[in-house]
Design a protein around this motif. Structure first.
Motif, mmCIF file in Angstrom:
data_model
loop_
_atom_site.group_PDB
_atom_site.id
_atom_site.type_symbol
_atom_site.label_atom_id
_atom_site.label_comp_id
_atom_site.label_asym_id
_atom_site.label_seq_id
_atom_site.Cartn_x
_atom_site.Cartn_y
_atom_site.Cartn_z
ATOM 1 N N MET A 1 0.611 -1.137 -0.128
ATOM 2 C CA MET A 1 0.135 0.046 -0.059
ATOM 3 C C MET A 1 0.870 1.238 -0.099
ATOM 4 N N ILE A 2 0.467 2.046 -1.020
ATOM 5 C CA ILE A 2 1.364 3.407 -0.879
ATOM 6 C C ILE A 2 1.272 3.990 0.572
ATOM 7 N N GLU A 3 2.451 4.745 0.700
ATOM 8 C CA GLU A 3 2.533 5.324 2.267
ATOM 9 C C GLU A 3 2.803 7.033 1.949
ATOM 10 N N ILE A 4 2.605 7.364 3.170
ATOM 11 C CA ILE A 4 3.135 9.106 3.045
ATOM 12 C C ILE A 4 4.526 9.021 2.947
ATOM 13 N N ASN A 5 4.770 10.117 2.074
ATOM 14 C CA ASN A 5 6.005 10.530 1.453
ATOM 15 C C ASN A 5 6.429 9.537 0.498
ATOM 16 N N GLN A 6 5.817 8.848 -0.361
ATOM 17 C CA GLN A 6 5.741 7.929 -1.535
ATOM 18 C C GLN A 6 5.331 8.758 -2.612
ATOM 19 N N THR A 7 6.045 8.783 -3.972
ATOM 20 C CA THR A 7 5.404 9.242 -5.185
ATOM 21 C C THR A 7 4.205 8.245 -5.676
ATOM 22 N N MET B 1 -6.638 11.363 0.209
ATOM 23 C CA MET B 1 -5.144 11.901 0.232
ATOM 24 C C MET B 1 -4.827 13.097 -0.133
ATOM 25 N N LEU B 2 -3.792 13.645 0.620
ATOM 26 C CA LEU B 2 -3.558 14.977 0.193
ATOM 27 C C LEU B 2 -2.168 14.549 -0.894
ATOM 28 N N VAL B 3 -1.903 15.005 -1.999
ATOM 29 C CA VAL B 3 -0.965 14.910 -2.736
ATOM 30 C C VAL B 3 -0.269 16.422 -3.099
ATOM 31 N N GLU B 4 1.100 16.456 -2.868
ATOM 32 C CA GLU B 4 1.802 17.618 -3.142
ATOM 33 C C GLU B 4 3.028 17.366 -4.181
ATOM 34 N N ASN B 5 2.860 17.834 -5.271
ATOM 35 C CA ASN B 5 3.845 17.600 -6.469
ATOM 36 C C ASN B 5 4.227 16.186 -6.509
ATOM 37 N N GLN B 6 2.889 15.250 -6.760
ATOM 38 C CA GLN B 6 3.119 13.964 -7.027
ATOM 39 C C GLN B 6 3.355 12.999 -5.866
ATOM 40 N N THR B 7 3.711 13.508 -4.655
ATOM 41 C CA THR B 7 3.881 13.052 -3.321
ATOM 42 C C THR B 7 2.864 12.888 -2.376
ATOM 43 N N VAL B 8 2.406 11.696 -1.790
ATOM 44 C CA VAL B 8 1.296 11.658 -0.771
ATOM 45 C C VAL B 8 1.913 12.446 0.519
ATOM 46 N N THR B 9 1.423 13.345 0.950
ATOM 47 C CA THR B 9 1.752 13.782 2.288
ATOM 48 C C THR B 9 0.752 13.572 3.365
ATOM 49 N N GLN B 10 -0.631 13.192 2.765
ATOM 50 C CA GLN B 10 -1.245 12.673 3.958
ATOM 51 C C GLN B 10 -2.383 11.713 3.465
ATOM 52 N N LEU B 11 -2.763 10.700 4.051
ATOM 53 C CA LEU B 11 -3.357 9.749 3.615
ATOM 54 C C LEU B 11 -4.575 9.168 4.705
ATOM 55 N N TRP B 12 -5.842 9.248 4.340
ATOM 56 C CA TRP B 12 -7.025 9.069 5.341
ATOM 57 C C TRP B 12 -7.708 7.811 4.491
ATOM 58 N N LEU B 13 -7.491 6.553 5.069
ATOM 59 C CA LEU B 13 -8.233 5.180 4.796
ATOM 60 C C LEU B 13 -9.008 4.987 5.657
ATOM 61 N N GLU B 14 -10.292 4.601 5.014
ATOM 62 C CA GLU B 14 -11.484 4.360 5.758
ATOM 63 C C GLU B 14 -11.422 2.693 6.259
ATOM 64 N N GLU B 15 -11.796 2.397 7.424
ATOM 65 C CA GLU B 15 -12.082 1.018 7.696
ATOM 66 C C GLU B 15 -13.340 0.516 6.824
#
Length: 157
Positions: free
Chosen positions: A1-7, A127-141
């Motif tokens: 799963m993609i994580e914060i700070n990944q492109t 998710m919040l994406v800044e310049n193609q990088t995930v900076t925040q991710l809110w995944l629902e249960e």
């Protein structure tokens, strides 16, 4: 799963606009931009249509005031369905992005198999994406709708 700070993975999408079908890439949609991307299990489904998409329509201007350049709604549906759903929800400010075969969702590691409900779908997230990088991710249960709502995203950026 993609994580914060990944492109975000490179991908070419289908996007139907009033001018016709386009094929924007991840770079075109996210490079040098601050973007809120939210994903839903399916267009025209109850929670997605009654709450998730309408929340982002209502709070679009407030997100812009916080420096968000664009808001993108993603679903494993075709571009024609996404355009129709956006039109029916008066979502003219939201980019209604189709992940027709689920390839982008799979690359993110944020998909789920729903069986006879609809097959392969996206999990519900924002998710919040800044310049193609995930900076925040809110995944629902599973079956929840709290952390990825427009109100929650707005409060956390």
């Amino acid at each position: 799963m993609i994580e914060i700070n990944q492109t975000l993975p490179s991908h070419t999408f289908n996007l139907l606009t009033n001018e016709g079908m386009t094929t924007p890439t991840t770079a075109e949609l996210f490079a040098n931009k601050k973007v809120v991307l939210f994903a839903v299990p399916g267009a025209f489904t109850p929670t997605c249509s009654a709450s998730h998409l309408p929340g982002f329509v209502v709070h679009f201007d407030a997100l812009k005031e916080k420096g968000v350049d664009s808001v993108i709604c993603l679903s494993v549906n075709d571009a024609f369905v996404m355009k129709s759903w956006g039109d029916s929800a008066n979502a003219e400010n939201i980019t209604m992005l189709a992940d027709g075969d689920g390839a982008f969702t799979k690359a993110l590691g944020l998909g789920m198999e729903t069986g006879v409900f609809g097959g392969y779908r996206s999990q519900r997230y924002a998710m919040l994406v800044e310049n193609q990088t995930v900076t925040q991710l809110w995944l629902e249960e599973p079956k929840a709708f709290t952390v990825s709502s427009a109100e929650s995203v707005l409060a956390n950026i």
